[in-house]
Design a protein around this motif. Structure first.
Motif, mmCIF file in Angstrom:
data_model
loop_
_atom_site.group_PDB
_atom_site.id
_atom_site.type_symbol
_atom_site.label_atom_id
_atom_site.label_comp_id
_atom_site.label_asym_id
_atom_site.label_seq_id
_atom_site.Cartn_x
_atom_site.Cartn_y
_atom_site.Cartn_z
ATOM 1 N N PHE A 33 0.840 -1.191 0.000
ATOM 2 C CA PHE A 33 0.000 0.000 0.000
ATOM 3 C C PHE A 33 0.880 1.247 0.000
ATOM 4 C CE2 PHE A 33 -3.844 -2.374 0.761
ATOM 5 C CZ PHE A 33 -3.406 -3.494 1.435
ATOM 6 N N PRO A 34 1.110 1.813 -1.185
ATOM 7 C CA PRO A 34 1.923 3.033 -1.256
ATOM 8 C C PRO A 34 1.061 4.285 -1.335
ATOM 9 C CG PRO A 34 1.711 2.074 -3.434
ATOM 10 C CD PRO A 34 0.895 1.215 -2.500
ATOM 11 N N TRP A 35 1.682 5.389 -0.999
ATOM 12 C CA TRP A 35 1.077 6.710 -1.220
ATOM 13 C C TRP A 35 1.981 7.467 -2.183
ATOM 14 C CZ3 TRP A 35 -3.517 8.715 0.522
ATOM 15 C CH2 TRP A 35 -4.193 7.978 1.518
ATOM 16 N N TYR A 36 1.343 8.101 -3.180
ATOM 17 C CA TYR A 36 2.073 8.895 -4.148
ATOM 18 C C TYR A 36 1.654 10.354 -4.022
ATOM 19 C CZ TYR A 36 4.235 5.006 -6.643
ATOM 20 O OH TYR A 36 5.021 3.929 -6.975
ATOM 21 N N ILE A 48 5.565 7.257 0.555
ATOM 22 C CA ILE A 48 5.746 6.292 1.636
ATOM 23 C C ILE A 48 4.901 5.068 1.321
ATOM 24 C CG2 ILE A 48 3.889 7.345 3.003
ATOM 25 C CD1 ILE A 48 5.459 6.692 5.549
ATOM 26 N N ALA A 49 5.327 3.897 1.805
ATOM 27 C CA ALA A 49 4.576 2.676 1.519
ATOM 28 C C ALA A 49 4.601 1.753 2.734
ATOM 29 C CB ALA A 49 5.152 1.964 0.305
ATOM 30 N N ILE A 50 3.634 0.852 2.803
ATOM 31 C CA ILE A 50 3.520 -0.039 3.953
ATOM 32 C C ILE A 50 3.048 -1.405 3.505
ATOM 33 C CG2 ILE A 50 1.095 0.467 4.528
ATOM 34 C CD1 ILE A 50 1.982 0.596 7.494
ATOM 35 N N GLU A 56 1.705 0.673 11.463
ATOM 36 C CA GLU A 56 2.069 2.073 11.278
ATOM 37 C C GLU A 56 3.487 2.175 10.729
ATOM 38 O OE1 GLU A 56 0.822 5.192 14.245
ATOM 39 O OE2 GLU A 56 2.997 5.334 14.514
ATOM 40 N N LYS A 57 3.682 3.162 9.867
ATOM 41 C CA LYS A 57 5.023 3.447 9.355
ATOM 42 C C LYS A 57 5.185 4.947 9.281
ATOM 43 C CE LYS A 57 8.273 2.410 5.653
ATOM 44 N NZ LYS A 57 8.495 1.643 4.405
ATOM 45 N N PHE A 73 -6.568 2.227 5.321
ATOM 46 C CA PHE A 73 -5.281 2.812 5.654
ATOM 47 C C PHE A 73 -5.354 4.308 5.403
ATOM 48 C CE2 PHE A 73 -3.418 3.066 1.295
ATOM 49 C CZ PHE A 73 -4.334 2.283 0.610
ATOM 50 N N SER A 74 -4.540 5.035 6.130
ATOM 51 C CA SER A 74 -4.617 6.485 6.033
ATOM 52 C C SER A 74 -3.225 7.107 6.046
ATOM 53 C CB SER A 74 -5.457 7.054 7.176
ATOM 54 O OG SER A 74 -4.885 6.709 8.419
#
Lengths: 114, 116
Positions: A33-36, A48-50, A56-57, A73-74
């Motif tokens: 699960f990445p955020w771009y 960031i990715a998890i 939590e990361k 996820f948030s």
């Protein structure tokens, strides 16, 4: 069929405040699960990715919180700055498929006011 | 800064014209992707490639075609452009290795296509 749902569509936060963007997914096979982050006129860039084996990361001011049971996820941006103003996309992928294909959420446009 | 390039950055063209959007990367990545993105909207995968001579259609149906003759080059072609093709097209590449076996995707700056 929307496999990753993102909210809110837009967000306005004062400088120094906390920005929170939420995503929910349907496919329990997703394991990445990445955020771009995307600035106008640019392509998205990984923020960031998890993986689902952690809840939590944190990387600097950016934190991903992950709730496997709720399939949510948030992204939390602490001490938000005007330079954080951008569009944020969550995404999900099945690493085991070896395709590297990402399913993106609809995006959230963040504006941080000075 | 990722070494992935797209040309042209902007293209305005008439209906019926054939166009090719170029994408090149210098990172030696095996996996490459094309996404379609309307302004402020989500990215939809339209094509991807695992390596040379490997191409697959993505989740969003597209009338475009792609080829992968060289590792570094992944052009997208529209044989006959229509106004419905107006959009932004983003190219990305990845090693495929990394967290959970999914490598970071590096995106180019995009091509904004307008078909009149």
């Amino acid at each position: 069929q929307q496999q990753v749902k993102q909210s809110p569509q837009s967000l306005i936060v004062q400088k120094g405040g906390i920005s929170i963007i939420n995503c929910a997914y349907e496919n329990t096979a997703f394991d990445y699960f990445p955020w771009y982050q995307q600035f106008p006129g640019k392509g998205p860039a990984l923020l960031i990715a998890i993986r689902p084996d952690v809840s939590e990361k944190k990387e600097g001011r950016f934190t991903i919180s992950f709730n496997k049971s709720a399939k949510q996820f948030s992204l939390h941006i602490m001490d938000s700055q005007p330079g954080d103003s951008a569009t944020y996309f969550c995404a999900a992928s099945k690493g085991s498929s070896n395709t590297g294909k990402l399913i993106f959420g609809q995006g959230t446009t963040l504006q941080v006011k000075p | 800064e990722a070494d992935i390039y797209q040309t042209p950055r902007y293209l305005v063209i008439g209906t019926g014209k054939k166009i090719t959007l170029e994408c090149s990367q210098t990172m030696g990545h095996d996996k490459m992707y094309w996404y379609q993105q309307d302004p402020g909207m989500e990215l939809h995968l339209i094509h991807y490639s695992y390596g040379v001579n490997s191409t697959e259609k993505g989740d969003l149906s597209s009338e475009s075609t792609v080829s992968r003759i060289r590792t570094e080059h992944f052009p997208l072609t529209l044989e006959s452009a229509r106004p419905s093709h107006t959009s932004q097209y983003l190219c990305a590449s990845s090693t495929g290795f990394g967290l959970a076996g999914v490598g970071e995707q590096f995106f180019g700056p995009g091509t904004r296509l307008t078909v009149l």
